[in-house]
Design an enzyme around this catalytic site. Structure first.
Site, PDB file in Angstrom:
ATOM      1  N   PRO A  58       0.843  -1.213   0.000  1.00 43.28           N
ATOM      2  CA  PRO A  58       0.000   0.000   0.000  1.00 43.28           C
ATOM      3  C   PRO A  58       0.871   1.254   0.000  1.00 43.28           C
ATOM      4  CG  PRO A  58      -0.819  -1.603   1.588  1.00 43.28           C
ATOM      5  CD  PRO A  58       0.480  -2.144   1.091  1.00 43.28           C
ATOM      6  N   TYR A  59       1.967   1.231   0.770  1.00 45.53           N
ATOM      7  CA  TYR A  59       2.896   2.368   0.803  1.00 45.53           C
ATOM      8  C   TYR A  59       3.415   2.684  -0.609  1.00 45.53           C
ATOM      9  CZ  TYR A  59       7.598   4.421   1.339  1.00 45.53           C
ATOM     10  OH  TYR A  59       8.748   5.175   1.206  1.00 45.53           O
ATOM     11  N   GLY A  60       3.865   1.626  -1.308  1.00 44.58           N
ATOM     12  CA  GLY A  60       4.389   1.814  -2.665  1.00 44.58           C
ATOM     13  C   GLY A  60       3.342   2.454  -3.575  1.00 44.58           C
TER      14      GLY A  60
END
Ligand code: NAD
Ligand code: UGA
Length: 319
Positions: free
Chosen positions: A146-148
């Site tokens: 999700p961060y990416g």
């Protein structure tokens, strides 16, 4: 004297960038919300030296709440490092934190930065996922965390802004002040706490480790160039996690048990960048080899966290 705003100034990379800009005689306005991804005291300690410098000013506040147009008024340069970092989170309700700090805050800052000479955006190797090695900037983006995904969105917002933007895709940064949730920090803490070292998966995953001093140098220097565009910023230290642990145990001259745990969701098998674009266009020159950087990080941990004089490790590794 030129003035630059640095967001995320109290963080790991941000505080090194601030120190570097101050050494270049720039006026620096740091913004940081002191979010709770790790203790506020650690972030305050990161800015210990900068806060003694009359050319540094700290604005404590959240990018989502501040009057950014007023804060940025007349300031020609912005380095945007503030974010919720970490590839292993964001799978549950905490995605909201990633969305707020990485996407909404970025858009708000871009809108307020109209007219700047340069806007630097901290992106990440995590935009690539498990990409072919060596990974070039044109490689299709396929984030596994999700961060990416939030970093891909940040890059797209930068592109849509029409501002002169430099996007830096940093690869696993390490060195003094590293975030406590990152691997090398956790390994060093476990060694000195006498706890087993947790290794996710079989420990044969590779990372292109990048020394924070090299990251700070290229980030600060590139601000004043004519260059814009997207650049991989990596360290040429492509090493498996098991080797990093072995080196740390030797540097610390301690014993440690290893505990192998399941692979974590969000982790990629390998990273490894082609940095020829940054070398050619930005004169980027990563100088610190992994082993020397690990020694610096262990010495920092001994001095700043354990509060004792750093030891001089006898172990030396030839390259
Ligand atoms: P960090 O957590 O140490 O620093 C980020 C700082 O941003 C923190 O001090 C936090 O309080 C601040 N912040 C977060 N949200 C904010 C908001 N809404 N308003 C104001 N301040 C806010 O993390 P770091 O490792 O120094 O990472 C810095 C940047 O580099 C991040 O954008 C991260 O995604 C990126 N990056 C880091 C690495 C790495 O290996 N550390 C690699 C690739 C990219
Ligand atoms: C790091 C940062 O945390 C991200 O913010 C950043 O965006 C990313 O680099 C990047 O390069 O873009 P990561 O590569 O996962 O992410 O860095 P570490 O947290 O230091 O982990 C490195 C490796 O060690 C991973 O394979 C992880 O699974 C492993 N690890 C981590 C362990 O084996 N044990 C741990 O306790 C922690």
């Amino acid at each position: 004297m030129e003035t630059v705003v640095v967001t995320g100034a109290a963080g790991f990379i941000g505080s090194h960038v601030v120190d570097r800009l101050l050494s270049m005689d720039m006026l620096v306005v740091g913004i940081d919300a002191f979010t709770d991804n790790y203790p506020t005291e650690r972030k305050e300690a990161n800015l210990k030296e900068a806060l003694q410098n009359p050319n540094f000013m700290l604005v404590r506040g959240d990018l989502n709440d501040l009057d950014l147009k007023a804060t940025l008024k007349g300031i020609p340069y912005v380095i945007h490092l503030a974010a919720q970092p970490g590839v292993r989170g964001g799978w549950e309700a905490d995605y909201e934190i990633y969305r707020r700090n990485n996407i909404l805050a970025t858009q708000k800052l871009l809108a307020a930065a109209k007219g700047v000479k340069k806007f630097v955006f901290a992106s990440s190797s995590s935009v690539y996922g498990n990409a072919p090695y060596p990974t070039k900037e044109e490689t299709p983006l396929n984030p596994l965390s999700p961060y990416g995904r939030t970093k891909v969105e940040g890059e797209k917002l930068c592109a849509a802004s029409g501002l002169p933007v430099l996007v830096f895709r940093y690869f696993t940064v390490f060195g003094p002040r590293q975030r406590p949730d990152m691997a090398i920090s956790r390994f060093i803490k476990s060694i000195y706490d006498g706890e087993p070292i947790d290794i996710y998966g079989d420990g044969e995953q590779k990372r292109d480790f990048t020394y924070v001093g090299d990251v700070a140098a290229v980030t600060a220097k590139s601000l004043l160039t004519e260059e814009t565009g997207t650049f991989n910023i990596a360290g040429k230290n492509i090493v498996v996690i098991n080797r990093v642990v072995e080196d740390l145990v030797k540097i610390a001259e301690m014993q440690a048990d290893l505990r192998y745990l399941p692979t974590q969701r969000g982790d990629v098998d390998h990273t490894g960048a082609d940095i020829s674009k940054a070398i050619t266009q930005l004169k980027y020159n990563p100088e610190v080899r992994l082993f020397d950087g690990l020694k610096k990080q262990v010495a920092w941990y001994q001095r700043e966290i354990l509060g004792r004089e750093p030891t001089q490790p006898k172990y030396w590794k030839p390259y």
